[in-house]
Write an enzyme that holds these catalytic residues in place. Structure first.
Site, PDB file in Angstrom:
ATOM      1  N   PRO A   4      36.051  33.077  38.244  1.00 35.78           N
ATOM      2  CA  PRO A   4      37.528  34.060  37.538  1.00 35.78           C
ATOM      3  C   PRO A   4      37.577  35.120  38.539  1.00 35.78           C
ATOM      4  O   PRO A   4      36.857  35.648  38.903  1.00 35.78           O
ATOM      5  CB  PRO A   4      37.142  34.378  36.240  1.00 35.78           C
ATOM      6  CG  PRO A   4      36.018  33.320  35.736  1.00 35.78           C
ATOM      7  CD  PRO A   4      35.152  33.078  36.950  1.00 35.78           C
ATOM      8  N   GLU A   5      38.888  35.191  39.063  1.00 35.03           N
ATOM      9  CA  GLU A   5      39.195  36.508  39.893  1.00 35.03           C
ATOM     10  C   GLU A   5      40.043  37.268  39.178  1.00 35.03           C
ATOM     11  O   GLU A   5      40.284  37.228  37.925  1.00 35.03           O
ATOM     12  CB  GLU A   5      39.879  35.944  41.154  1.00 35.03           C
ATOM     13  CG  GLU A   5      39.108  34.948  41.812  1.00 35.03           C
ATOM     14  CD  GLU A   5      39.655  34.257  43.157  1.00 35.03           C
ATOM     15  OE1 GLU A   5      40.471  34.892  43.748  1.00 35.03           O
ATOM     16  OE2 GLU A   5      39.532  33.057  43.571  1.00 35.03           O
ATOM     17  N   LYS A  43      36.608  42.447  38.418  1.00 38.76           N
ATOM     18  CA  LYS A  43      36.350  41.239  37.684  1.00 38.76           C
ATOM     19  C   LYS A  43      35.562  41.405  36.339  1.00 38.76           C
ATOM     20  O   LYS A  43      35.139  40.429  35.864  1.00 38.76           O
ATOM     21  CB  LYS A  43      35.826  40.103  38.491  1.00 38.76           C
ATOM     22  CG  LYS A  43      36.513  39.728  39.764  1.00 38.76           C
ATOM     23  CD  LYS A  43      35.808  38.802  40.803  1.00 38.76           C
ATOM     24  CE  LYS A  43      36.438  38.731  42.064  1.00 38.76           C
ATOM     25  NZ  LYS A  43      35.475  37.933  43.026  1.00 38.76           N
ATOM     26  N   ARG A  93      32.746  30.810  52.908  1.00 36.99           N
ATOM     27  CA  ARG A  93      33.427  30.178  51.904  1.00 36.99           C
ATOM     28  C   ARG A  93      34.305  28.926  52.262  1.00 36.99           C
ATOM     29  O   ARG A  93      34.866  29.091  53.266  1.00 36.99           O
ATOM     30  CB  ARG A  93      34.247  31.058  51.024  1.00 36.99           C
ATOM     31  CG  ARG A  93      33.377  32.402  50.517  1.00 36.99           C
ATOM     32  CD  ARG A  93      32.197  32.275  49.549  1.00 36.99           C
ATOM     33  NE  ARG A  93      32.976  31.700  48.226  1.00 36.99           N
ATOM     34  CZ  ARG A  93      33.366  32.185  47.233  1.00 36.99           C
ATOM     35  NH1 ARG A  93      33.284  33.714  47.332  1.00 36.99           N
ATOM     36  NH2 ARG A  93      33.951  31.778  46.204  1.00 36.99           N
TER      37      ARG A  93
END
Ligand code: ZN
Length: 277
Positions: free
Chosen positions: A2-3, A58, A261
């Site tokens: 989750p960002e 976050k 990433r």
């Protein structure tokens, strides 16, 4: 993971549903998921009323009088009122309220954390003190971004992911931001002109705002506190769209590794080198 938009979605939902409730108990099921600061005891939570719920980067901060319960969902953490049958064995902690409702913290991979902490040192204890600027703070302007870029070198995506510079951006929104401003994720930030910095600033705010408007992106584990899915996954331009046509130029979306990433981009719309004007 989750960002910012997903965490903001949860914070807004929590604010509506837990503010004003009193905590009756806190059940720790997996000890390594819960960290208690030296100046606090778990039992001090009992009887505490929730004043508000806020977000920093976050992190989810449940604010009590003189204490905080801080949550980071990391990879697979969830805060929900109900837990699906196949996820019940992953419940790591439970907040029990005086009205008999329960908020479950479930986490398959156990990277998520809950900190029970006093109000004073909570930012050091949780790591919040290391966070950079909030993208929705008044202080975050194009000029401010130019200052943050000054003297730095490296790839654009790597820069966007650094929580100690700008807090809240992760893999999905970093890809979307790069696409939105037409810049390749590996573009060297020292090459950004003033005009491009202004575009980048606009794209950061725009992409994160869209994510919040659509209640987050449910691409892997993210659900809201009622188990509801976000909608932003339906509006992504590049993330998760490898080999599908770019919405602007129809070129198949490419995937590479950037900043360590998996990274999606359009090889035609996103430039790796830009003129200095
Ligand atoms: Zn394109």
């Amino acid at each position: 993971m989750p960002e910012l938009p997903e965490v903001e979605t949860i914070v807004r939902e929590l604010n509506q549903s837990v503010t004003g409730k009193s905590i009756e108990g806190f059940q720790v099921i997996n000890e390594s998921s819960v960290l208690i600061s030296a100046d606090t005891k778990l039992s001090e939570l009992e009887g505490q009323r929730i004043m508000s719920v806020s977000r920093r980067g976050k992190f989810i901060c449940i604010n009590l009088k003189g204490m905080k319960v801080v949550v980071h969902l990391r990879m697979t953490g969830r805060l929900t009122w109900e837990v699906e049958r196949d996820r019940r064995r992953y419940v790591r902690a439970v907040i029990i309220f005086s009205d008999r409702t329960k908020l479950y913290f479930s986490d398959v991979r156990k990277f998520g954390k809950i900190w029970i902490t006093g109000k004073n040192d909570y930012d050091k204890f949780t790591g919040i003190s290391k966070l950079g600027v909030e993208p929705f703070d008044n202080g975050f302007s194009a000029e401010n971004l130019a200052d943050l870029l000054k003297g730095r070198k490296g790839g654009l995506k790597a820069f966007l992911l650094k929580q100690d510079i700008i807090a809240g951006i992760g893999n999905i929104y970093a890809d979307e931001i790069c696409f939105d401003c037409g810049l390749h994720p590996d573009l060297r930030i020292e090459k950004l002109s003033g005009k491009k910095v202004a575009d980048l600033h606009k794209s950061i705010v725009k992409c994160l705002s869209l994510g919040i408007q659509n209640c987050g992106a449910s691409v892997s584990d993210f659900v809201g506190i009622n188990g509801n899915l976000g909608k932003q996954q339906n509006y992504l331009f590049v993330y998760g769209r490898k080999d599908d046509g770019c919405y602007l130029c129809k070129t198949p979306i490419s995937k590479c590794v950037s900043a360590g990433r998996g990274t999606h981009y359009c090889s035609k719309c996103q430039k790796l080198s830009i003129s200095m004007t």
